[in-house]
Design a protein around this motif. Structure first.
Motif, PDB file in Angstrom:
ATOM      1  N   PHE A  38       0.855  -1.191   0.117  1.00  0.00           N
ATOM      2  CA  PHE A  38       0.021  -0.009   0.089  1.00  0.00           C
ATOM      3  C   PHE A  38       0.786   1.242   0.050  1.00  0.00           C
ATOM      4  O   PHE A  38       1.589   1.441   0.723  1.00  0.00           O
ATOM      5  N   CYS A  80      -9.272   1.428  -5.363  1.00  0.00           N
ATOM      6  CA  CYS A  80      -9.461   0.474  -4.280  1.00  0.00           C
ATOM      7  C   CYS A  80      -8.718  -0.837  -4.589  1.00  0.00           C
ATOM      8  O   CYS A  80      -8.324  -1.064  -5.677  1.00  0.00           O
ATOM      9  N   MET A 107       0.326  -5.136   1.455  1.00  0.00           N
ATOM     10  CA  MET A 107      -0.825  -5.315   0.949  1.00  0.00           C
ATOM     11  C   MET A 107      -0.741  -6.152  -0.355  1.00  0.00           C
ATOM     12  O   MET A 107      -1.516  -6.809  -0.749  1.00  0.00           O
ATOM     13  N   ASP A 136      -6.700  -8.490   4.146  1.00  0.00           N
ATOM     14  CA  ASP A 136      -7.932  -7.889   4.774  1.00  0.00           C
ATOM     15  C   ASP A 136      -7.669  -6.680   5.661  1.00  0.00           C
ATOM     16  O   ASP A 136      -8.306  -6.449   6.491  1.00  0.00           O
ATOM     17  N   THR A 138      -7.916  -3.524   5.285  1.00  0.00           N
ATOM     18  CA  THR A 138      -8.742  -2.464   5.472  1.00  0.00           C
ATOM     19  C   THR A 138      -9.667  -2.663   6.617  1.00  0.00           C
ATOM     20  O   THR A 138     -10.111  -1.636   7.253  1.00  0.00           O
ATOM     21  N   GLU A 139     -10.087  -4.005   6.667  1.00  0.00           N
ATOM     22  CA  GLU A 139     -11.199  -4.374   7.671  1.00  0.00           C
ATOM     23  C   GLU A 139     -10.486  -4.750   9.108  1.00  0.00           C
ATOM     24  O   GLU A 139     -11.167  -4.011  10.022  1.00  0.00           O
ATOM     25  N   MET A 142      -7.487  -2.099   9.964  1.00  0.00           N
ATOM     26  CA  MET A 142      -7.864  -0.493  10.204  1.00  0.00           C
ATOM     27  C   MET A 142      -9.202  -0.397  10.607  1.00  0.00           C
ATOM     28  O   MET A 142      -9.155   0.100  11.892  1.00  0.00           O
ATOM     29  N   TRP A 143      -9.931  -0.882  10.086  1.00  0.00           N
ATOM     30  CA  TRP A 143     -11.814  -0.502  10.708  1.00  0.00           C
ATOM     31  C   TRP A 143     -11.760  -1.296  12.118  1.00  0.00           C
ATOM     32  O   TRP A 143     -12.362  -0.323  13.022  1.00  0.00           O
ATOM     33  N   ILE A 174      -7.504   7.723   3.634  1.00  0.00           N
ATOM     34  CA  ILE A 174      -8.389   6.639   3.896  1.00  0.00           C
ATOM     35  C   ILE A 174      -9.853   6.896   3.308  1.00  0.00           C
ATOM     36  O   ILE A 174     -10.407   7.532   3.978  1.00  0.00           O
ATOM     37  N   LEU A 178     -12.647   2.720  -0.194  1.00  0.00           N
ATOM     38  CA  LEU A 178     -11.537   1.653   0.178  1.00  0.00           C
ATOM     39  C   LEU A 178     -12.060   0.777   1.020  1.00  0.00           C
ATOM     40  O   LEU A 178     -11.776  -0.473   1.062  1.00  0.00           O
ATOM     41  N   ILE A 179     -12.595   1.202   2.058  1.00  0.00           N
ATOM     42  CA  ILE A 179     -13.351   0.222   3.235  1.00  0.00           C
ATOM     43  C   ILE A 179     -14.214  -0.548   2.668  1.00  0.00           C
ATOM     44  O   ILE A 179     -14.237  -1.969   2.831  1.00  0.00           O
ATOM     45  N   GLY A 182     -13.006  -3.114   0.057  1.00  0.00           N
ATOM     46  CA  GLY A 182     -12.228  -4.039   0.618  1.00  0.00           C
ATOM     47  C   GLY A 182     -12.957  -5.324   1.292  1.00  0.00           C
ATOM     48  O   GLY A 182     -12.643  -6.551   1.170  1.00  0.00           O
TER      49      GLY A 182
END
Length: 257
Positions: A38, A80, A107, A136, A138-139, A142-143, A174, A178-179, A182
């Motif tokens: 990334f 994305c 990534m 994974d 992004t989830e 990150m999230w 971000i 993207l989220i 993903g």
């Protein structure tokens, strides 16, 4: 040796067309296909080391920049995972006509797995070497883990959030796109069946992709021949001489040397 200028291919249709920079060095197989991380590009330390390794052995090496990265066109904020996977597929289909080993960093490890699954019926991918694979991310990274309620709310309301970076002067933006995108490509919620050998190189001191996350990937590959190398003092970059040596040794073993 002079710097080789990349060639450019067009990926996507109509208003989604992107100009993707690709560097190809011909040679014997298996071809080594490098997939960057990334906000990284094909001129990074590990990518250059892989390219030089291939040149020294007369082995084919293919590298490229995702859209919004490096020499490629496109706006990073509009891109994305689906776009970057489409570009990886296009590069693979055009330039990797023989047996190929996928080498994915961060990534790029996630993209490598997605590419291996999408091109599994073709049978040309012979193995994967993954460095600190951010599957994974992004989830899961990150999230769920790093983002506070305030950050998640900002992304939901504004569609974007600027994340300070330890690896670049400018922050990472971000986006909600993207989220959400993903989530279409999550792998760790199921078993992954590739039918291929997989080598994972992971730093125990990695602050971005914890070793426990890499272990989850090992557990998601129950039917595969997986080699897991944990570098006790390794960070996320894994770009020190001893890390590069381990990477190249792993590639050599995957190539059958």
């Amino acid at each position: 040796m002079g710097v080789q200028e990349p060639q450019f291919i067009q990926v996507g249709k109509r208003d989604k067309t992107r100009s993707i920079a690709v560097n190809v060095v011909s040679g014997k197989d298996p071809t080594l296909l490098w997939l960057s991380g990334f906000k990284s590009d094909m001129t990074g330390t590990k990518a250059e080391a892989v390219a030089e390794y291939g040149r020294s052995r007369d082995q084919a090496v293919v590298r490229f920049d995702y859209s919004g990265h490096g020499r490629s066109g496109g706006d990073f904020e509009n891109a994305c995972v689906s776009d970057w996977l489409e570009e990886a597929e296009a590069v693979f289909d055009r330039f990797c006509k023989r047996d190929t080993i996928l080498i994915g960093s961060s990534m790029g490890g996630w993209i490598s797995l997605l590419l291996a699954l999408s091109r599994k019926p073709i049978g040309r991918i012979k193995g994967l070497v993954l460095i600190a694979p951010a599957v994974d991310f992004t989830e899961e990274l990150m999230w769920k883990q790093r983002f506070t309620d305030e950050i998640r709310e900002a992304i939901q309301q504004d569609g974007r959030w600027s994340q300070p970076s330890d690896y670049a002067d400018e922050p990472y933006v971000i986006t909600g796109k993207l989220i959400e995108d993903g989530r279409r490509h999550l792998l760790l919620d199921r078993d992954i069946h590739l039918g291929l050998p997989v080598t994972i190189i992971q730093g125990a001191q990695d602050p971005d992709v914890p070793a426990s996350h890499a272990q989850r990937l090992v557990e998601a590959l129950p039917r595969e021949d997986v080699t897991f190398s944990l570098v006790p003092d390794g960070d996320h970059r894994l770009s020190r001489p001893q890390d590069i040596e381990l990477l190249l040794r792993s590639i050599g073993e995957m190539s059958g040397d």
